[in-house]
Design a protein around this motif. Structure first.
Motif, PDB file in Angstrom:
ATOM      1  N   ARG A  10      12.117  -3.117  -4.824  1.00 49.40           N
ATOM      2  CA  ARG A  10      12.118  -2.191  -5.273  1.00 49.40           C
ATOM      3  C   ARG A  10      10.402  -2.312  -6.474  1.00 49.40           C
ATOM      4  O   ARG A  10      10.870  -3.507  -7.061  1.00 49.40           O
ATOM      5  CB  ARG A  10      13.192  -1.283  -6.221  1.00 49.40           C
ATOM      6  N   ASN A  13       5.533   1.707  -6.376  1.00 47.34           N
ATOM      7  CA  ASN A  13       4.950   2.577  -5.438  1.00 47.34           C
ATOM      8  C   ASN A  13       6.166   2.390  -4.227  1.00 47.34           C
ATOM      9  O   ASN A  13       5.839   2.924  -3.193  1.00 47.34           O
ATOM     10  CB  ASN A  13       3.863   2.296  -5.157  1.00 47.34           C
ATOM     11  N   SER A  14       6.813   1.601  -4.408  1.00 49.07           N
ATOM     12  CA  SER A  14       7.402   1.740  -2.632  1.00 49.07           C
ATOM     13  C   SER A  14       8.948   0.257  -2.742  1.00 49.07           C
ATOM     14  O   SER A  14       8.607  -0.251  -3.680  1.00 49.07           O
ATOM     15  CB  SER A  14       6.589   0.446  -1.206  1.00 49.07           C
ATOM     16  N   SER A  25       6.514  -9.725  -1.674  1.00 49.44           N
ATOM     17  CA  SER A  25       5.608  -8.422  -2.384  1.00 49.44           C
ATOM     18  C   SER A  25       5.843  -8.664  -3.392  1.00 49.44           C
ATOM     19  O   SER A  25       6.137  -9.267  -4.582  1.00 49.44           O
ATOM     20  CB  SER A  25       7.682  -7.393  -2.709  1.00 49.44           C
ATOM     21  N   THR A  32       1.821  -1.148  -4.203  1.00 55.44           N
ATOM     22  CA  THR A  32       2.534  -2.274  -4.214  1.00 55.44           C
ATOM     23  C   THR A  32       2.333  -2.982  -2.795  1.00 55.44           C
ATOM     24  O   THR A  32       2.473  -2.030  -2.315  1.00 55.44           O
ATOM     25  CB  THR A  32       4.365  -2.103  -4.000  1.00 55.44           C
ATOM     26  N   THR A  34       3.292  -4.883   0.449  1.00 56.27           N
ATOM     27  CA  THR A  34       4.268  -5.901   1.137  1.00 56.27           C
ATOM     28  C   THR A  34       3.178  -6.087   2.442  1.00 56.27           C
ATOM     29  O   THR A  34       3.319  -6.632   2.823  1.00 56.27           O
ATOM     30  CB  THR A  34       5.759  -4.854   1.215  1.00 56.27           C
ATOM     31  N   VAL A  43       9.520  -0.452   5.190  1.00 53.06           N
ATOM     32  CA  VAL A  43       8.567  -0.270   3.060  1.00 53.06           C
ATOM     33  C   VAL A  43       8.970   1.538   3.635  1.00 53.06           C
ATOM     34  O   VAL A  43       8.371   2.497   4.522  1.00 53.06           O
ATOM     35  CB  VAL A  43       7.675  -0.541   3.644  1.00 53.06           C
ATOM     36  N   ARG A  44       9.484   1.960   2.664  1.00 48.25           N
ATOM     37  CA  ARG A  44       8.812   3.252   2.471  1.00 48.25           C
ATOM     38  C   ARG A  44       8.626   3.162   0.589  1.00 48.25           C
ATOM     39  O   ARG A  44       9.089   3.329   0.235  1.00 48.25           O
ATOM     40  CB  ARG A  44      10.922   3.706   1.818  1.00 48.25           C
ATOM     41  N   PRO A  45       7.569   4.121   1.023  1.00 54.37           N
ATOM     42  CA  PRO A  45       6.172   4.290  -0.157  1.00 54.37           C
ATOM     43  C   PRO A  45       7.194   5.499  -0.798  1.00 54.37           C
ATOM     44  O   PRO A  45       8.376   6.302  -0.208  1.00 54.37           O
ATOM     45  CB  PRO A  45       5.299   5.443   0.331  1.00 54.37           C
ATOM     46  N   ARG A  46       7.724   5.086  -2.428  1.00 46.35           N
ATOM     47  CA  ARG A  46       7.925   6.402  -3.017  1.00 46.35           C
ATOM     48  C   ARG A  46       6.816   7.417  -3.541  1.00 46.35           C
ATOM     49  O   ARG A  46       7.482   8.534  -4.032  1.00 46.35           O
ATOM     50  CB  ARG A  46       8.145   5.775  -4.327  1.00 46.35           C
ATOM     51  N   ALA A  51       8.068   6.667   6.308  1.00 41.93           N
ATOM     52  CA  ALA A  51       8.610   4.691   6.379  1.00 41.93           C
ATOM     53  C   ALA A  51       7.552   4.143   7.457  1.00 41.93           C
ATOM     54  O   ALA A  51       7.115   5.144   7.925  1.00 41.93           O
ATOM     55  CB  ALA A  51      10.226   4.982   6.190  1.00 41.93           C
ATOM     56  N   ALA A  62       1.262   0.354  -0.036  1.00 43.74           N
ATOM     57  CA  ALA A  62       1.641   1.333  -0.777  1.00 43.74           C
ATOM     58  C   ALA A  62       0.849   1.590  -2.892  1.00 43.74           C
ATOM     59  O   ALA A  62       0.960   1.342  -2.883  1.00 43.74           O
ATOM     60  CB  ALA A  62       3.837   1.603  -1.280  1.00 43.74           C
TER      61      ALA A  62
END
Length: 64
Positions: A10, A13-14, A25, A32, A34, A43-46, A51, A62
């Motif tokens: 984590r 931002n992702s 990362s 962020t 990766t 990768v899941r941006p927040r 994704a 991200a």
């Protein structure tokens, strides 16, 4: 490096979920980053984006 197990990292931002891969990362001023050296990382941006699958040799930023 992850030996074929489920692992996630984590950033601010992702969130990255790996699949038996070698990745890095890092936090930057822009967001962020990766980077994938081997395998595939999800990768899941927040911040409301979809994704993204990042494959070996590529990277994803991200943004804040």
């Amino acid at each position: 490096k992850d030996n074929h197990g489920h692992f996630s990292t984590r950033g601010q931002n992702s969130v990255a979920t790996v699949r038996g891969t070698e990745w890095g990362s890092s936090e930057e001023c822009r967001g962020t980053l990766t980077t994938v050296r081997e395998g595939v990382v999800l990768v899941r941006p927040r911040h409301g984006r979809h994704a993204v699958l990042v494959r070996a040799g590529h990277s994803y930023l991200a943004r804040r």
